[in-house]
Design a protein around this motif. Sequence first.
Motif, PDB file in Angstrom:
ATOM      1  N   SER A  67      55.814  31.133  81.649  1.00 48.21           N
ATOM      2  CA  SER A  67      54.605  31.955  81.698  1.00 48.21           C
ATOM      3  C   SER A  67      54.954  33.434  81.541  1.00 48.21           C
ATOM      4  O   SER A  67      55.805  33.961  82.252  1.00 48.21           O
ATOM      5  CB  SER A  67      53.891  31.730  83.033  1.00 48.21           C
ATOM      6  OG  SER A  67      52.752  32.544  83.119  1.00 48.21           O
TER       7      SER A  67
ATOM      8  N   ASP B 228      52.939  37.335  80.998  1.00 41.61           N
ATOM      9  CA  ASP B 228      51.659  38.013  81.186  1.00 41.61           C
ATOM     10  C   ASP B 228      51.599  39.294  80.371  1.00 41.61           C
ATOM     11  O   ASP B 228      52.618  39.918  80.106  1.00 41.61           O
ATOM     12  CB  ASP B 228      51.446  38.379  82.659  1.00 41.61           C
ATOM     13  CG  ASP B 228      51.192  37.178  83.545  1.00 41.61           C
ATOM     14  OD1 ASP B 228      50.612  36.185  83.061  1.00 41.61           O
ATOM     15  OD2 ASP B 228      51.576  37.231  84.721  1.00 41.61           O
TER      16      ASP B 228
ATOM     17  N   ASP C  54      49.886  42.947  80.728  1.00 44.73           N
ATOM     18  CA  ASP C  54      49.139  43.882  81.577  1.00 44.73           C
ATOM     19  C   ASP C  54      47.987  44.511  80.815  1.00 44.73           C
ATOM     20  O   ASP C  54      46.924  44.756  81.364  1.00 44.73           O
ATOM     21  CB  ASP C  54      50.059  44.983  82.115  1.00 44.73           C
ATOM     22  CG  ASP C  54      51.044  44.456  83.149  1.00 44.73           C
ATOM     23  OD1 ASP C  54      50.767  43.399  83.753  1.00 44.73           O
ATOM     24  OD2 ASP C  54      52.096  45.093  83.349  1.00 44.73           O
TER      25      ASP C  54
ATOM     26  N   GLU D  76      47.417  35.484  79.297  1.00 45.13           N
ATOM     27  CA  GLU D  76      48.647  34.779  79.642  1.00 45.13           C
ATOM     28  C   GLU D  76      49.183  34.107  78.390  1.00 45.13           C
ATOM     29  O   GLU D  76      48.422  33.665  77.527  1.00 45.13           O
ATOM     30  CB  GLU D  76      48.373  33.715  80.710  1.00 45.13           C
ATOM     31  CG  GLU D  76      49.608  32.913  81.098  1.00 45.13           C
ATOM     32  CD  GLU D  76      49.325  31.804  82.099  1.00 45.13           C
ATOM     33  OE1 GLU D  76      50.288  31.301  82.690  1.00 45.13           O
ATOM     34  OE2 GLU D  76      48.141  31.429  82.267  1.00 45.13           O
TER      35      GLU D  76
ATOM     36  N   PHE E  97      53.711  40.735  75.909  1.00 49.19           N
ATOM     37  CA  PHE E  97      53.805  39.882  77.086  1.00 49.19           C
ATOM     38  C   PHE E  97      55.204  40.001  77.670  1.00 49.19           C
ATOM     39  O   PHE E  97      56.181  40.138  76.931  1.00 49.19           O
ATOM     40  CB  PHE E  97      53.562  38.414  76.718  1.00 49.19           C
ATOM     41  CG  PHE E  97      52.183  38.126  76.183  1.00 49.19           C
ATOM     42  CD1 PHE E  97      51.165  37.742  77.037  1.00 49.19           C
ATOM     43  CD2 PHE E  97      51.913  38.230  74.828  1.00 49.19           C
ATOM     44  CE1 PHE E  97      49.895  37.474  76.547  1.00 49.19           C
ATOM     45  CE2 PHE E  97      50.650  37.964  74.326  1.00 49.19           C
ATOM     46  CZ  PHE E  97      49.637  37.577  75.190  1.00 49.19           C
TER      47      PHE E  97
ATOM     48  N   THR F  70      56.782  36.418  83.882  1.00 42.95           N
ATOM     49  CA  THR F  70      56.463  36.524  85.307  1.00 42.95           C
ATOM     50  C   THR F  70      57.776  36.396  86.081  1.00 42.95           C
ATOM     51  O   THR F  70      58.813  36.039  85.503  1.00 42.95           O
ATOM     52  CB  THR F  70      55.511  35.392  85.732  1.00 42.95           C
ATOM     53  OG1 THR F  70      56.186  34.139  85.534  1.00 42.95           O
ATOM     54  CG2 THR F  70      54.203  35.425  84.948  1.00 42.95           C
TER      55      THR F  70
END
Length: 159
Positions: free
Chosen positions: A33, A35, A37, A42, A138, A141
């Motif tokens: 995964s 992310d 901001d 995702e 991305f 995480t």
Amino acid sequence: MSVRPASAKSGKKYFETFYVGAEGTQYFIKPLSLDSDESGEELLVDVTFRYKDEVRDSAIVNFSVIGREIYKAIESLRIMNDGVSISDTHPELIFNERKNDEFVSRFATKLPLGKVKELFENDEWQFQLYTDKGTITFEPTGKASKAINVLNEKVFVIM
């Protein structure tokens, strides 16, 4: 028939292996995964490749963008860290679907396995998608960063 090497047990939540005869072992890296901001979206990325005794082929990299936007095309992508940068143009759209109030846009591409191996040597990834709506960046995480390090120690170290 699938045979799991002993080293796979400690990292089995991050990958699966399958014996494929003369072609060696097929590895499936479970979704990581990442992310964004800036967009709040995702990205889930998984990797499949075969390896026997030398790095000589490509890896299939599948990724899904999950968010409020639907993506019917990606112009190009770039995955990088301090040691390597991998680019590809026009990843193939596999499907789009709606899940509740979000869309899942799934794509696939082939990247050189040697470069993918280098990518896993450092967990500070940037995965950039270039779309008609702009560039989306991305980053892994915390859980994905841990997985990248475990995968480097358990899978990519043998190459």
